[in-house]
Design an enzyme around this catalytic site. Sequence first.
Site, short mmCIF file in Angstrom:
data_model
loop_
_atom_site.label_atom_id
_atom_site.label_comp_id
_atom_site.label_asym_id
_atom_site.label_seq_id
_atom_site.Cartn_x
_atom_site.Cartn_y
_atom_site.Cartn_z
N SER A 253 -4.48 2.77 -6.62
CA SER A 253 -5.52 1.84 -7.04
C SER A 253 -6.58 2.58 -7.84
O SER A 253 -6.86 3.74 -7.57
CB SER A 253 -6.16 1.20 -5.81
OG SER A 253 -6.83 2.22 -5.09
N LYS A 254 -7.14 1.84 -8.78
CA LYS A 254 -8.19 2.38 -9.65
C LYS A 254 -9.31 3.05 -8.89
O LYS A 254 -9.91 4.00 -9.35
CB LYS A 254 -8.87 1.20 -10.37
CG LYS A 254 -8.24 0.76 -11.62
CD LYS A 254 -9.24 0.08 -12.51
CE LYS A 254 -9.51 -1.37 -12.18
NZ LYS A 254 -9.24 -2.30 -13.24
N ARG A 255 -9.62 2.49 -7.73
CA ARG A 255 -10.77 2.97 -6.98
C ARG A 255 -10.54 4.41 -6.53
O ARG A 255 -11.47 5.21 -6.50
CB ARG A 255 -10.99 2.05 -5.77
CG ARG A 255 -12.28 2.31 -5.05
CD ARG A 255 -12.67 1.09 -4.25
NE ARG A 255 -11.93 1.00 -2.99
CZ ARG A 255 -12.24 1.70 -1.91
NH1 ARG A 255 -13.21 2.57 -1.94
NH2 ARG A 255 -11.54 1.53 -0.81
N LYS A 256 -9.29 4.73 -6.21
CA LYS A 256 -9.03 6.06 -5.66
C LYS A 256 -8.41 6.99 -6.68
O LYS A 256 -8.42 8.21 -6.49
CB LYS A 256 -8.11 5.94 -4.46
CG LYS A 256 -8.74 5.13 -3.35
CD LYS A 256 -7.98 5.28 -2.05
CE LYS A 256 -8.66 4.46 -0.96
NZ LYS A 256 -7.75 4.03 0.05
#
Length: 500
Positions: A253-256
């Site tokens: 995911s983009k967040r990680k």
Amino acid sequence: MKPVRTRIAPSPTGDPHVGTAYIALFNQCFAKQHGGQFILRIEDTDQQRSTVAAEAAILRALRWIGLTWDEGPDVGGDCGPYRQSERAHIYQQYAQQLVDKGLAFYCFRTPEELNAIREARKTEGLTPGFKLPDPELAPETVQARLAAGDPHVIRMKVPMSGTCLVKDRLRGVVEIPWAQVDMQILLKSDGLPTYHLANVVDDHLMGITHVIRGEEWINSTPKHQLLYEYFGWEAPEFCHMPLLRNPDKSKLSKRKNPTSILFYQRMGYLPQALLNYLGMMGWSFPDGRDKFTLEEMIAEFDVDRVSLGGPVFDQDKLRWLNGRYIRENLSAADFAQTLKEWAFNEPYVNAVLEQIQSRVELLSDVADKGRLFFMGLPELTPDDLAMSALSSEQVGELLQLSAWALESVADWTKENVYHALNCIAQALDIRMKVFMTPIFVAIAGSSVAPPIMDAMVTLGPDLSRARLRHALKVLAMPSKKQAKAWQKCFETIDFNPVSA
Ligand code: GLU
């Protein structure tokens, strides 16, 4: 034996994702190894979210990484058009065929009625697969309502009970209860197909023999198998590849972990290294080597050796491999040329110099003042992001909302970047000067920097957004609770277009 034909079928709804390149690579390898063909089809039936710019970016990114397709919207082919939005008339015909055979039906239910049915099913504790209690209307009623122009969709019939046996090349037979499968909409009220109908019809008409795709689609496969059966077509072989994972094993995911191919390009990864690395996701070279070319992979590829253990997309390993490519594969002249194409070219260097000239006392200050334009992600600690005028929660929120807002800035100009950030500042009721300080730190690594919006325009969207997300990661934000609350706040913000 039919000639092998595989495909990648991206939806042009966002930045080109490394997961798309990963699946495309395995499809290309499989097809080429069998002397077959690899096709690119654009699945843009979601008119709200699909954009021409996203499609162009996907094609460019896949080409940059070194993939090639035999047929597609940009190269043509015998089975075109290769863009689903140009094939609407085809799907309508097939949906009608199923209605005529009694395998699909018109549904005139309003959103309110559907919600009531959903709620009732929930209270009764029924399984998540959406079923209508009494799908069939009398033919006269259907005709009358169609004649009256009542909004409607076409849904497929699905068995109410029993088990669907999904055949998967890597998993064998997977059992999925029919109770979990929706009476799927095939044709929407706007006359366009859903993914499920368009995907099956196109795979059939385009002669696809092997569907190699991400495992997130396995739960949709019962619907697809059933559609093949309803149409009386031979289904392709399904092969669901393991999803890419963050190092903590959650779904990439983009967040990680940055997921856009454009980020990797902008960071200075070499396409050969990235492609090679993706080839190691779920598969390994028979002799265990880490470094191999696409041709070598095609020669040695064996889809049955793909392991389902959840391949981890590990930035450190990719960086290491990239270093090997730079050291071992580039001559001094190639290295210089690659750097020139990357950022040491006249337009880029001139844009940088223009922004730093007024801050330079000695020519030798240039390296230090220009650093932010040539680095990747700044080294930051939570202390760097501690602001006297803002709580750390506020800093996190403004960074997150800015990152989201900047994700939808399609035309990356200073005016549009300013507008997006200003809307967030106003919504959060923070003075622009105070609001911009954490943005400075996130982008430049320090609050002393040249005008930051100009810098963001020069850096481009991919690196700018990645630096904001990186700052959030340094703050270990957002938590699940924060993400929910901030998302809610974000949704209330009115981003009027920049007034003329
Ligand atoms: N359009 C789908 C996607 O965006 C394709 C899925 C499939 O390969 O069937 O991934």
